[in-house]
Design a protein around this motif. Structure first.
Motif, PDB file in Angstrom:
ATOM      1  N   HIS A 191      19.346 -13.609 -15.583  1.00 42.05           N
ATOM      2  CA  HIS A 191      18.636 -12.331 -15.479  1.00 42.05           C
ATOM      3  C   HIS A 191      17.479 -12.252 -16.454  1.00 42.05           C
ATOM      4  CE1 HIS A 191      17.750  -8.067 -16.277  1.00 42.05           C
ATOM      5  NE2 HIS A 191      17.846  -7.992 -14.971  1.00 42.05           N
TER       6      HIS A 191
ATOM      7  N   LEU B 204      14.581 -14.018 -15.034  1.00 36.61           N
ATOM      8  CA  LEU B 204      13.964 -13.253 -13.950  1.00 36.61           C
ATOM      9  C   LEU B 204      13.069 -12.143 -14.504  1.00 36.61           C
ATOM     10  CD1 LEU B 204      14.394 -12.952 -10.706  1.00 36.61           C
ATOM     11  CD2 LEU B 204      15.703 -10.940 -11.367  1.00 36.61           C
TER      12      LEU B 204
ATOM     13  N   THR C  68       8.827 -11.459 -14.381  1.00 35.57           N
ATOM     14  CA  THR C  68       8.063 -10.264 -13.978  1.00 35.57           C
ATOM     15  C   THR C  68       6.998  -9.930 -15.021  1.00 35.57           C
ATOM     16  OG1 THR C  68       9.553  -8.585 -14.955  1.00 35.57           O
ATOM     17  CG2 THR C  68      10.063  -9.332 -12.721  1.00 35.57           C
TER      18      THR C  68
ATOM     19  N   ASP D 108       4.193 -12.516 -14.372  1.00 37.32           N
ATOM     20  CA  ASP D 108       3.508 -12.233 -13.111  1.00 37.32           C
ATOM     21  C   ASP D 108       2.592 -11.014 -13.222  1.00 37.32           C
ATOM     22  OD1 ASP D 108       3.345 -12.971 -10.233  1.00 37.32           O
ATOM     23  OD2 ASP D 108       3.997 -10.891 -10.008  1.00 37.32           O
TER      24      ASP D 108
ATOM     25  N   ARG E 275      -0.458  -3.515 -17.062  1.00 30.33           N
ATOM     26  CA  ARG E 275       0.699  -3.576 -16.172  1.00 30.33           C
ATOM     27  C   ARG E 275       1.858  -4.291 -16.878  1.00 30.33           C
ATOM     28  NH1 ARG E 275      -1.755  -4.765 -11.807  1.00 30.33           N
ATOM     29  NH2 ARG E 275      -1.777  -7.033 -11.983  1.00 30.33           N
TER      30      ARG E 275
ATOM     31  N   PHE F 186      12.881   7.460 -23.477  1.00 31.80           N
ATOM     32  CA  PHE F 186      11.943   8.187 -22.620  1.00 31.80           C
ATOM     33  C   PHE F 186      12.461   9.583 -22.288  1.00 31.80           C
ATOM     34  CE2 PHE F 186      10.832   3.721 -21.716  1.00 31.80           C
ATOM     35  CZ  PHE F 186       9.469   3.785 -22.005  1.00 31.80           C
ATOM     36  N   ASN F 187      13.743   9.652 -21.953  1.00 40.01           N
ATOM     37  CA  ASN F 187      14.278  10.921 -21.441  1.00 40.01           C
ATOM     38  C   ASN F 187      14.398  11.994 -22.517  1.00 40.01           C
ATOM     39  OD1 ASN F 187      14.400   9.665 -18.976  1.00 40.01           O
ATOM     40  ND2 ASN F 187      16.589   9.210 -19.089  1.00 40.01           N
TER      41      ASN F 187
ATOM     42  N   HIS G  72      12.401   8.328 -17.374  1.00 41.38           N
ATOM     43  CA  HIS G  72      12.482   6.868 -17.233  1.00 41.38           C
ATOM     44  C   HIS G  72      12.458   6.450 -15.778  1.00 41.38           C
ATOM     45  CE1 HIS G  72      14.390   2.887 -16.871  1.00 41.38           C
ATOM     46  NE2 HIS G  72      13.646   2.633 -17.916  1.00 41.38           N
TER      47      HIS G  72
ATOM     48  N   LEU H 123       8.977   6.408 -14.586  1.00 41.44           N
ATOM     49  CA  LEU H 123       8.243   5.275 -15.135  1.00 41.44           C
ATOM     50  C   LEU H 123       8.559   3.996 -14.357  1.00 41.44           C
ATOM     51  CD1 LEU H 123       6.527   4.610 -17.864  1.00 41.44           C
ATOM     52  CD2 LEU H 123       8.671   3.609 -18.629  1.00 41.44           C
ATOM     53  N   LEU H 124       9.846   3.834 -14.045  1.00 42.38           N
ATOM     54  CA  LEU H 124      10.287   2.659 -13.309  1.00 42.38           C
ATOM     55  C   LEU H 124       9.664   2.638 -11.909  1.00 42.38           C
ATOM     56  CD1 LEU H 124      12.305   0.388 -14.062  1.00 42.38           C
ATOM     57  CD2 LEU H 124      14.093   1.719 -12.937  1.00 42.38           C
TER      58      LEU H 124
ATOM     59  N   THR I 287       6.237   1.454 -11.801  1.00 40.05           N
ATOM     60  CA  THR I 287       6.055  -0.009 -11.827  1.00 40.05           C
ATOM     61  C   THR I 287       6.246  -0.603 -10.431  1.00 40.05           C
ATOM     62  OG1 THR I 287       8.354  -0.629 -12.396  1.00 40.05           O
ATOM     63  CG2 THR I 287       6.851  -0.129 -14.232  1.00 40.05           C
TER      64      THR I 287
ATOM     65  N   ASP J 281       2.945   0.248  -8.570  1.00 41.78           N
ATOM     66  CA  ASP J 281       1.836  -0.535  -9.109  1.00 41.78           C
ATOM     67  C   ASP J 281       1.908  -1.989  -8.659  1.00 41.78           C
ATOM     68  OD1 ASP J 281      -0.484  -0.524 -10.971  1.00 41.78           O
ATOM     69  OD2 ASP J 281       0.716  -2.059 -11.965  1.00 41.78           O
TER      70      ASP J 281
ATOM     71  N   SER K 231      -1.581  -2.996  -6.901  1.00 42.62           N
ATOM     72  CA  SER K 231      -2.431  -3.861  -7.713  1.00 42.62           C
ATOM     73  C   SER K 231      -2.835  -5.136  -6.974  1.00 42.62           C
ATOM     74  CB  SER K 231      -1.713  -4.240  -9.006  1.00 42.62           C
ATOM     75  OG  SER K 231      -0.532  -4.978  -8.722  1.00 42.62           O
TER      76      SER K 231
ATOM     77  N   PRO L 285      -4.989  -7.120  -4.798  1.00 42.22           N
ATOM     78  CA  PRO L 285      -6.349  -6.855  -4.291  1.00 42.22           C
ATOM     79  C   PRO L 285      -6.374  -6.679  -2.776  1.00 42.22           C
ATOM     80  CG  PRO L 285      -6.348  -8.699  -5.829  1.00 42.22           C
ATOM     81  CD  PRO L 285      -4.916  -8.330  -5.627  1.00 42.22           C
TER      82      PRO L 285
ATOM     83  N   ARG M   7       5.969  -9.229  -5.251  1.00 41.74           N
ATOM     84  CA  ARG M   7       6.052  -8.806  -6.657  1.00 41.74           C
ATOM     85  C   ARG M   7       6.892  -7.533  -6.754  1.00 41.74           C
ATOM     86  NH1 ARG M   7       1.190  -9.682  -8.010  1.00 41.74           N
ATOM     87  NH2 ARG M   7       0.252  -7.702  -7.480  1.00 41.74           N
TER      88      ARG M   7
ATOM     89  N   ARG N 261      10.535  -8.301  -6.602  1.00 39.23           N
ATOM     90  CA  ARG N 261      11.106  -8.902  -7.809  1.00 39.23           C
ATOM     91  C   ARG N 261      11.277  -7.885  -8.933  1.00 39.23           C
ATOM     92  NH1 ARG N 261      11.260 -14.778  -8.172  1.00 39.23           N
ATOM     93  NH2 ARG N 261      11.292 -15.391  -5.993  1.00 39.23           N
ATOM     94  N   VAL N 262      10.296  -7.015  -9.098  1.00 40.97           N
ATOM     95  CA  VAL N 262      10.452  -5.971 -10.120  1.00 40.97           C
ATOM     96  C   VAL N 262      11.618  -5.055  -9.727  1.00 40.97           C
ATOM     97  CG1 VAL N 262       9.325  -3.996 -11.215  1.00 40.97           C
ATOM     98  CG2 VAL N 262       8.019  -6.068 -10.773  1.00 40.97           C
TER      99      VAL N 262
ATOM    100  N   ALA O 207      14.238  -5.855  -7.917  1.00 43.06           N
ATOM    101  CA  ALA O 207      15.509  -6.576  -8.045  1.00 43.06           C
ATOM    102  C   ALA O 207      15.977  -6.663  -9.492  1.00 43.06           C
ATOM    103  CB  ALA O 207      15.366  -7.976  -7.459  1.00 43.06           C
ATOM    104  N   ALA O 208      15.029  -6.773 -10.421  1.00 41.74           N
ATOM    105  CA  ALA O 208      15.399  -6.998 -11.823  1.00 41.74           C
ATOM    106  C   ALA O 208      16.220  -5.850 -12.389  1.00 41.74           C
ATOM    107  CB  ALA O 208      14.148  -7.221 -12.677  1.00 41.74           C
ATOM    108  N   SER O 209      16.048  -4.627 -11.848  1.00 49.22           N
ATOM    109  CA  SER O 209      16.898  -3.535 -12.316  1.00 49.22           C
ATOM    110  C   SER O 209      17.739  -2.925 -11.198  1.00 49.22           C
ATOM    111  CB  SER O 209      16.078  -2.457 -13.040  1.00 49.22           C
ATOM    112  OG  SER O 209      14.961  -2.081 -12.288  1.00 49.22           O
TER     113      SER O 209
ATOM    114  N   VAL P 106      16.579 -14.223  -4.313  1.00 52.04           N
ATOM    115  CA  VAL P 106      15.534 -13.215  -4.521  1.00 52.04           C
ATOM    116  C   VAL P 106      14.501 -13.280  -3.399  1.00 52.04           C
ATOM    117  CG1 VAL P 106      13.704 -12.411  -6.055  1.00 52.04           C
ATOM    118  CG2 VAL P 106      15.896 -13.145  -7.016  1.00 52.04           C
TER     119      VAL P 106
END
Lengths: 347, 347
Positions: free
Chosen positions: A172, A175, A179, A182, A207, A222-223, B172, B175-176, B179, B182, B186, B188, B207, B210-211, B213-215, B239
Motif C-alpha cells: 500500500h 501504491l 500517486t 504521478d 497537486r 482537517f475536521n 477531510h 479535500l479527498l 483530489t 483534480d 488535470s 490536458p 489516475r 488509482r487515487v 483505490a489508495a483510500s 488496480v
C-alpha cells in the motif's frame, strides 16, 4: 526560484563533502557526488558522542535543526556532535537540479537508500574519522536510512531510532507513493523531466501537495481545524500556504527521484530478500518509534518489523498531525520524541 | 466506448421516466430530465411494500441488483417492490454524456443531492402512485440521498438505511473528493470538459482510479493481496483490471459532476445550516450502517450523525475491502448487510 531555495541563505550554514565518482548499487556511476551536511556541537576527543541524522522526503538539514536540536533537547549540542546529512537528490546534496549536463535533470541516475548510507559512511569515517556512532536516527525516509545503517553497519551503530518509517515498504505504501509521483509527472509542463524552469511545473507540485496532505495529516486535523495555531484562516489557506508552499520552490525531478527511492526501499535485499534475516543482523540498541495515527507508515506495520529486531523496543506517539508531526509542529509530539530519544541515549 | 457502456446491453433492462423541464435547487433549469430506473418484484395492492435504492458514485442500477437483490436476500423481490434509481449525472439518467447540445458536456448544470431526491419523489409518486416507502437505502452517495429523503420527506420514509455515508461531508472528505476531481480535470485531454472522445481522457481516468483505490480500499487489502479471490495476479493487475477498468468506460464529465455533487452534499442546508435540526426531523426508523475500516466515511463521523437521529441505531460491519465493500465483493459484508437490513425490515 529553485536555485534560491537550495541555498546557504535558506538552508545554511551547511558544508559539502566531495566523494568524487561514486559507484551506485545499480552499477551506474554518479559523477562528482557531494553530500551536504551541517554539524552541531563538538566531537569528543574519543569521538564517542557522534549522532547521525539523515533527512526525510523533501526535507533538508534546516528542518531537522529547527525541529529536533537545541540546548535542553534530547539532541543537545552541548553533549553531542550531531551531523545532519542531506540525502542524495534533495537539492543540497547532489541532485537532478544541481548536477551539470549531461547527467542533470531526467538523466540523473536513480539512487537507493543503500547508496545514501554507503556515501554517509564515507562522510562519517573519512571526513570525521568516526568509527562508532552513538546514535543514528531519522524520520520517514530518514527511518529508512536508519534501518539501512543498522543492518549494513551493525558494528558502527550503537543506538538506532527509526521514527515513523519502515525497513521495507508495504504494497500500500508503494501504491500511495506512486500517486505522489504521478501527480508531478502527469503535469504536461514536467515534460519527462525536461522543463526549462521548475516553476512551470507548479500545477503538478500543487497537486502533489494536496494528494500528499490528504493522507499525510489526520482527518481530524482537517475536521477540527487543528492547523489554526499556525495562523491560517481556512482549510484552503492552510493547504495552499503550508503544504503547496512547502513543495512549490522545490525541483520536480528532485522530488520524483526521492519518492522513487522511498518507494523502492527494502532492507531485506541485504539478505537476499529475507527481511527477518536482515533485521536480525542489527546489534544497535534500537527504539522503534511510531506515530499512532500515521497513514503513510501505520503502527501495525512498524510494530511487525520491530518484533524482528533483537535489542529493540517500540514506542508510540499520538498526534493529530499524523505522519507530518515529524515537522515539529506539534508540541506534544516534540516533548514525547525528546523523552524517547533521551531514554535511548541514557542507556 | 462511452455510448456502448451506458446501454441496455450492459446495464439493462432499465426504464426511463421523463420529468420534462426540471427546476434545480440552483435556480437553473435542467431541460428534459430523465431518470433511469429498474424495478424488481411486484407492488402490493396497498402499495406498502416499496423500497427505493439510489445509486452511488460511478455506479448504476446493475451493480445494486448484482450485489444486493435476490430471493433469500434481505431485498427479496418475492416480498418487496424494489426501485433502483440512477442518480442524475450517472449516464443512464440525464447526464453530461447523454444530453443534447448546447446543455451537454461542460454545460450540463451542476445538480445537488436535493435535486436527485426531489426528482425521485416525482418518480415514486407520479409514476407509481406510492405515498409511503417501506425503506429507502443507499451506500456512499446513496446514503447521502437516503439522508436527504428522510429529512425532506419524513412522512414518506418509514425506514431508512444509510450505509457508509454521511449527511454532511467533513472537511477531510471534501479535500479527498477534490483530489479525485483534480485527477481527471488535470488531464490536458479533458480540455475543460470539451474532449471529443471520452477515451482520450484515459490517463486522467486511470489516475483518478488509482487515487480513489489508495483510500477506497484498506491498506490490508493491498498488503495481504486480499484481491486474490477475484482472480488477479499482482497488485498492478488488480488496480488496472479492477479499478481502472471500472472507470475507463465512463464519461469524465459525468464523474466530475457526480464527485462535485458528493463534495457539496449537506443535509443541514434544509434547516438553515443546522445539521442537528435537520436530522431531528427524521421520522423513519433508521439503521445507520458504517464500515469500520472506511476511510472515505469514517465510523466516527457516521456515529456522530447517528446520535442526532431520533429513532435510530448504529450498526457496523468490518471488511478488509474498506469503503468499497459496498461493491458486494466481500461475502462477509454481504451476509452482515443482509442481517442488518432484515432486522430493520422486520420492525
Amino acid at each position: 526560484m529553485t536555485k534560491a531555495y537550495y541555498s546557504q541563505d535558506i538552508h545554511g550554514p551547511f558544508e559539502t563533502f566531495d566523494l568524487g565518482d561514486f559507484e551506485l548499487e545499480s552499477g551506474a556511476t554518479l559523477r562528482g557526488l557531494k553530500l551536504a551536511y551541517a554539524t552541531f556541537g563538538t566531537l569528543a576527543a574519543d569521538k564517542s558522542n557522534a549522532i547521525l541524522f539523515p533527512t526525510w522526503y523533501s526535507g533538508t538539514n534546516k528542518i531537522l535543526e529547527w525541529a529536533y536540536i537545541g540546548p535542553g533537547r534530547a539532541l543537545d549540542p552541548e553533549k553531542y556532535f550531531i551531523i545532519l546529512v542531506n540525502q542524495i537528490g534533495n537539492g543540497l546534496s547532489s541532485a537532478p537540479s544541481n548536477t551539470p549536463s549531461p547527467f542533470n535533470a531526467a538523466r540523473f541516475p536513480q539512487v537507493t537508500i543503500g547508496d545514501d548510507v554507503r556515501a554517509q559512511h564515507r562522510l562519517v569515517t573519512e571526513k570525521f574519522g568516526i568509527a562508532s556512532l552513538a546514535l543514528v536516527l531519522g524520520g520517514s525516509m530518514g527511518a529508512q536510512q536508519t534501518f539501512e545503517w543498522a543492518v549494513r553497519f551493525p558494528d558502527v551503530v550503537r543506538r538506532a531510532a527509526p521514527i515513523a518509517g519502515t525497513a521495507r515498504g508495504t504494497v500500500h505504501n508503494r501504491l500511495l507513493v506512486e500517486t505522489f509521483i504521478d501527480a508531478i509527472t502527469s503535469d504536461p509542463a514536467f515534460d519527462g523531466g525536461w522543463y526549462r524552469d521548475a516553476g512551470e511545473v507548479h500545477r503538478g507540485l500543487r497537486r502533489h501537495g494536496r494528494v500528499f496532505a490528504a493522507s499525510g495529516f489526520t482527518q481530524d486535523l482537517f475536521n477540527t481545524a487543528g492547523w489554526r495555531g499556525l495562523g491560517f484562516s481556512t482549510t484552503d489557506d492552510f493547504v495552499t500556504g503550508f503544504v503547496e508552499n512547502h513543495f512549490l520552490p522545490q525541483d520536480p525531478n528532485n522530488l520524483v527521484l526521492l519518492a522513487t527511492k522511498w518507494r523502492n526501499n527494502d532492507v531485506g535485499r541485504l539478505a537476499g530478500g529475507d527481511l527477518a534475516a536482515a533485521l536480525a543482523r542489527i546489534k544497535a540498541k534500537t527504539l522503534v518509534i511510531a506515530i499512532e495515527e500515521d497513514v503513510f507508515f501505520p503502527l501495525k506495520d512498524i510494530a511487525a518489523e520491530q518484533a524482528l529486531i533483537p535489542d529493540s523496543a517500540l514506542r508510540t506517539i499520538s498526534s493529530v498531525w499524523g505522519h507530518l508531526a515529524l515537522f515539529g509542529v506539534d508540541a506534544g509530539y516534540n516533548t514525547a520524541i525528546d523523552a524517547h530519544l533521551a531514554e535511548l541515549l541514557a542507556n
